[in-house]
Scaffold this active site. Sequence first.
Site, PDB file in Angstrom:
ATOM      1  N   CYS A   1      14.141  30.214 -43.618  1.00 54.94           N
ATOM      2  CA  CYS A   1      14.556  31.885 -42.705  1.00 54.94           C
ATOM      3  C   CYS A   1      14.764  32.205 -43.685  1.00 54.94           C
ATOM      4  O   CYS A   1      14.747  33.825 -43.375  1.00 54.94           O
ATOM      5  CB  CYS A   1      14.884  31.278 -41.660  1.00 54.94           C
ATOM      6  SG  CYS A   1      14.272  30.312 -40.177  1.00 54.94           S
TER       7      CYS A   1
ATOM      8  N   HIS B   1      10.656  36.604 -35.345  1.00 54.42           N
ATOM      9  CA  HIS B   1      10.399  35.906 -37.300  1.00 54.42           C
ATOM     10  C   HIS B   1       9.618  35.641 -37.713  1.00 54.42           C
ATOM     11  O   HIS B   1       9.503  34.129 -37.849  1.00 54.42           O
ATOM     12  CB  HIS B   1      11.588  34.717 -36.430  1.00 54.42           C
ATOM     13  CG  HIS B   1      12.245  33.924 -37.073  1.00 54.42           C
ATOM     14  ND1 HIS B   1      12.483  34.550 -38.838  1.00 54.42           N
ATOM     15  CD2 HIS B   1      12.971  33.015 -37.813  1.00 54.42           C
ATOM     16  CE1 HIS B   1      13.352  33.951 -40.023  1.00 54.42           C
ATOM     17  NE2 HIS B   1      13.234  32.851 -38.505  1.00 54.42           N
TER      18      HIS B   1
ATOM     19  N   CYS C   1      20.817  31.463 -41.155  1.00 56.49           N
ATOM     20  CA  CYS C   1      20.974  29.970 -41.076  1.00 56.49           C
ATOM     21  C   CYS C   1      19.347  29.871 -41.060  1.00 56.49           C
ATOM     22  O   CYS C   1      18.573  30.467 -40.944  1.00 56.49           O
ATOM     23  CB  CYS C   1      21.024  29.886 -39.561  1.00 56.49           C
ATOM     24  SG  CYS C   1      19.728  29.903 -38.260  1.00 56.49           S
TER      25      CYS C   1
END
Length: 391
Positions: A91, A347, A377
């Site tokens: 990510c 996202h 994270c």
Amino acid sequence: MTVREAVIVGAVRTPVGRRGGALSAWHPVDLLGQTLRALVERTGIDPAQIDDVITGCVLQQEQQAGNIGRHAVLAAGFPESVPAVTVDRQCGSGQQAVSFAAQGVLAGSYDLAIACGVESMSQVPMPAAMVPGAPLGPHYSPRELARYGGALVAQGPSSELMNEKFDLSRAALDAFSARSHGRALAATRAGKFREQLVPMRVNPDDAASTLVESDEGIREHLDRDKMASLKTVFAADGRTTAANSSQLSDGAAALLIADRAFAERHGLTPRARFRALSVAGADPVIQFTAVLDATRKALEFSGLGVDDIDLFEVNEAFAGVPMMFAQEFGVPDDKLNVNGGSVAIGHPLGSTGARMLTDLLCELERSGASVGLQSICEANGTANTTIIERI
């Protein structure tokens, strides 16, 4: 010895589209290529001067395979002399691309580089680990699994471990998610994202098709009762739901990073400098706590304290992540994710880090604030933290 300083001189992003939504017809190469072209046009640079294009992308298969960054450079019409590389820090891939570009400038390897990210979660198949209840994928080795005695799980189940460890209630998670939508909607209506956005047509081949000029996932009307009634996804007695998790999305973002002296010689305006670029690893079972370690490292390196940071951006992979972060560092609510985050905006994995940094830079400029901190994270217990200072 010449002292080099890495600065941001340009930043753009596409609107974020829902999976299967407004941007789903775009091949991810062209989605990024369009973004790269917009960055060059808005900054006025000669693309032949670009030393490298560093691209974050997570699902590097099918349409996103084979070094998507290089394919996007060619699709953008850049000179063939412009190289590119694609990186995967899950990510945080888009944020890591920025770090590598800045580090290359500081080292003297680059004078001018693009850091970017892209993900089409519409066109590329989702890995098994993203399906609730599915087994972990084949990239987990027998020895790795044995080391943790069968405790390793996908990020969804890990979110429930985080909720339990940091005492994050279902009501608080839902409230934070509603806050994300409310703030993102308010920012959109106030035009806070307008200057950074690269409008995109719904149909890549039809210049008369609908123009997408805002993030598609933001909900104008939230039914809080319906949100509260949703079933939990990863545990029958859990707290994580689809409403308090990030959305699967499509999007791209790109930043132009330069040596400050080079930028000034070539008529480019430095907008922000880097105060810290940190990475950290932590428990791969709970997965999300590395943002705390990476942030402590960044603050120590920069010589700054929490009170010195004007704005914080912490990725809302799950609502609990920024809540945990705020709880541990004592971050005031009016400094954290002030324009919403991935719960509302979406996202697209590889581009989120670059999207967030673009948003953070523009909000520092808009508000007149000085220092911003961003942390993301990442799967398997790693994290990136970046601190920038507006010039």
